[in-house]
Motif scaffolding. Sequence first.
Motif, PDB file in Angstrom:
ATOM      1  N   UNK A  42       0.856  -1.190   0.000  1.00 17.25           N
ATOM      2  CA  UNK A  42       0.000   0.000   0.000  1.00 17.25           C
ATOM      3  C   UNK A  42       0.891   1.240   0.000  1.00 17.25           C
ATOM      4  N   UNK A  43       0.775   2.057  -1.030  1.00 11.11           N
ATOM      5  CA  UNK A  43       1.581   3.278  -1.130  1.00 11.11           C
ATOM      6  C   UNK A  43       1.106   4.280  -0.080  1.00 11.11           C
ATOM      7  N   UNK A  44       2.013   4.893   0.678  1.00 16.24           N
ATOM      8  CA  UNK A  44       1.603   5.881   1.679  1.00 16.24           C
ATOM      9  C   UNK A  44       0.781   7.006   1.051  1.00 16.24           C
ATOM     10  N   UNK A  45      -0.187   7.529   1.816  1.00 17.20           N
ATOM     11  CA  UNK A  45      -1.028   8.623   1.333  1.00 17.20           C
ATOM     12  C   UNK A  45      -0.213   9.896   1.176  1.00 17.20           C
ATOM     13  N   UNK A  46      -0.693  10.776   0.343  1.00 20.92           N
ATOM     14  CA  UNK A  46      -0.066  12.084   0.159  1.00 20.92           C
ATOM     15  C   UNK A  46      -0.175  12.853   1.473  1.00 20.92           C
ATOM     16  N   UNK A  47       0.944  13.196   2.105  1.00 17.31           N
ATOM     17  CA  UNK A  47       0.871  13.870   3.414  1.00 17.31           C
ATOM     18  C   UNK A  47       0.209  15.239   3.332  1.00 17.31           C
ATOM     19  N   UNK A  48       0.215  15.855   2.150  1.00 16.44           N
ATOM     20  CA  UNK A  48      -0.398  17.174   2.021  1.00 16.44           C
ATOM     21  C   UNK A  48      -1.903  17.134   1.948  1.00 16.44           C
ATOM     22  N   UNK A  65      10.012   6.454  -2.438  1.00 21.32           N
ATOM     23  CA  UNK A  65      10.029   5.515  -1.315  1.00 21.32           C
ATOM     24  C   UNK A  65      10.985   4.369  -1.606  1.00 21.32           C
ATOM     25  N   UNK A  66      11.728   3.937  -0.580  1.00 23.51           N
ATOM     26  CA  UNK A  66      12.625   2.790  -0.672  1.00 23.51           C
ATOM     27  C   UNK A  66      12.104   1.686   0.242  1.00 23.51           C
ATOM     28  N   UNK A 117      -1.755   8.787  -3.120  1.00 26.81           N
ATOM     29  CA  UNK A 117      -0.606   9.347  -3.825  1.00 26.81           C
ATOM     30  C   UNK A 117      -0.216   8.335  -4.898  1.00 26.81           C
ATOM     31  N   UNK A 118      -0.792   8.472  -6.078  1.00 18.53           N
ATOM     32  CA  UNK A 118      -0.639   7.457  -7.116  1.00 18.53           C
ATOM     33  C   UNK A 118       0.822   7.277  -7.503  1.00 18.53           C
ATOM     34  N   UNK A 119       1.266   6.034  -7.637  1.00 19.43           N
ATOM     35  CA  UNK A 119       2.658   5.791  -8.046  1.00 19.43           C
ATOM     36  C   UNK A 119       2.865   6.179  -9.507  1.00 19.43           C
ATOM     37  N   UNK A 120       4.025   6.746  -9.788  1.00 18.41           N
ATOM     38  CA  UNK A 120       4.360   7.131 -11.162  1.00 18.41           C
ATOM     39  C   UNK A 120       5.432   6.245 -11.765  1.00 18.41           C
ATOM     40  N   UNK A 143       5.436 -10.713   1.502  1.00 20.60           N
ATOM     41  CA  UNK A 143       4.680 -11.950   1.655  1.00 20.60           C
ATOM     42  C   UNK A 143       3.195 -11.654   1.643  1.00 20.60           C
ATOM     43  N   UNK A 144       2.351 -12.697   1.599  1.00 17.83           N
ATOM     44  CA  UNK A 144       0.896 -12.503   1.514  1.00 17.83           C
ATOM     45  C   UNK A 144       0.318 -11.658   2.637  1.00 17.83           C
ATOM     46  N   UNK A 145       0.902 -11.754   3.826  1.00 20.97           N
ATOM     47  CA  UNK A 145       0.344 -11.043   4.980  1.00 20.97           C
ATOM     48  C   UNK A 145       1.247  -9.910   5.474  1.00 20.97           C
ATOM     49  N   UNK A 146       2.333  -9.670   4.776  1.00 16.45           N
ATOM     50  CA  UNK A 146       3.274  -8.641   5.226  1.00 16.45           C
ATOM     51  C   UNK A 146       2.702  -7.247   4.980  1.00 16.45           C
ATOM     52  N   UNK A 147       2.885  -6.364   5.957  1.00 16.29           N
ATOM     53  CA  UNK A 147       2.507  -4.959   5.825  1.00 16.29           C
ATOM     54  C   UNK A 147       3.814  -4.178   5.676  1.00 16.29           C
ATOM     55  N   UNK A 148       4.144  -3.864   4.441  1.00 11.49           N
ATOM     56  CA  UNK A 148       5.435  -3.272   4.151  1.00 11.49           C
ATOM     57  C   UNK A 148       5.349  -1.754   4.172  1.00 11.49           C
ATOM     58  N   UNK A 149       6.265  -1.128   4.890  1.00 11.20           N
ATOM     59  CA  UNK A 149       6.351   0.327   4.939  1.00 11.20           C
ATOM     60  C   UNK A 149       7.727   0.769   4.433  1.00 11.20           C
TER      61      UNK A 149
END
Length: 422
Positions: A112-118, A146-147, A123-126, A154-160
Amino acid sequence: MFQNICAIPLDHDLFTQAVHPDEPIVSVGLSSGHVQTYRLPAGTSDDSDADETLASENGFGHIETAWKTRRHKGSCRWLAYSHDGGQLYSAGTDGIVKVADLQTGQVAAKIAVPLDPGSGQIDAPSIIHALSPQTLLLGTDSSALHLYDIRALGPKAVLKPQQTHRPHDDYISSLTPLPPTSESTSGLSKQWVTTGGTTLAVTDLRRGVMVRSEDQEEELLSSVMVTGLSKKGTSVGEKVLVGGASGILTLWERGVWDDQDDRIVVDRTPGGGESLDSLALLPDRVGPGGKIVAVGLGNGIIRFAKIGANKVIGELSHDELEKEGVIGLGFDADGRMISGGGKTVKVWGEKGAEDREAEEVEEAEKGTNDAKHALGDSDEDSDEEMGDSSDEEKPTQKRKKRKRNKGKQQKGHGILGFSGLV
């Protein structure tokens, strides 16, 4: 230089394409959110002048649709293969990156791409790029980079994101990794060049954004790395080529990032050149020799620029009728060029010796006629989810700045099949 041997029709506008580095596979992402993967017939591996475009018992082959699915709600913005080529990353305007098995298309993980903080909105990926087996780079419309450490995917991983940088003031339009230096122990790239808005930037995996160029006063849209060039004077023999919105291809010496080193005028359209939407370096075994870059223009033309001579040496048309922009360019494992734009992906094979001779004669005659014309005209310039189809985004919406004055609609057509198929 090339002849068209196949046209693959698409049901919706092409938004992105990815050409596999090791197998004759091409994947496409569409404005409808669909992702489709095609397997092309294998080519020959010898270096003779024989037809290299097809290889099966009778000299021909067929295109296999490996899989297709509606992968995203809204448009599929970008595709990228994993570092080992076994997975396909897709990024959509729904703010989700999905990781699928390349052979089956089955989703193995999501990010899940982080939301636009503004704005607090999606915040759609380009752009996305698998830098290594460990690191995934993801750029967004808000100019975030983002890096991610993808070893935990994995199927259940919440990646930040492990890190987030903002190398530009506008969305990231291209990303090109810099080859590892001779001092590298891993053999993996740890630095990369991005373009966004009117600037170029270099970011390091550990040190973050290292340098940002001066304002180039035009939008920078595409980039590609060229190595093995002459090392005369202070040159290290490596340059990044950047395509701009006004038909200019700029050359940047590696390590000298403040400003461009040289430029090639690819398009001289009166009132401002066509945008250079995509770039691809010809493989060493393809073409007439030397370092040559294929350039996809906003009017459906593909031109070829020779680096060193710094001039355009040929052209062909991806879309002669609708003149849709060439937003995808690449070369498959068998040296065939893959171009994409509008509702068509085309496969191009290198011409044989006789075809090349005829083309050279035609180009020479054309040059003579152009010279005569110039003399007479002094003004001539030398899965799962089945989202609502109403979410579909036009490629021109993503490229709102590069197409600001174009006002083009996205159309297209094509015929699926290699020449000579039965």
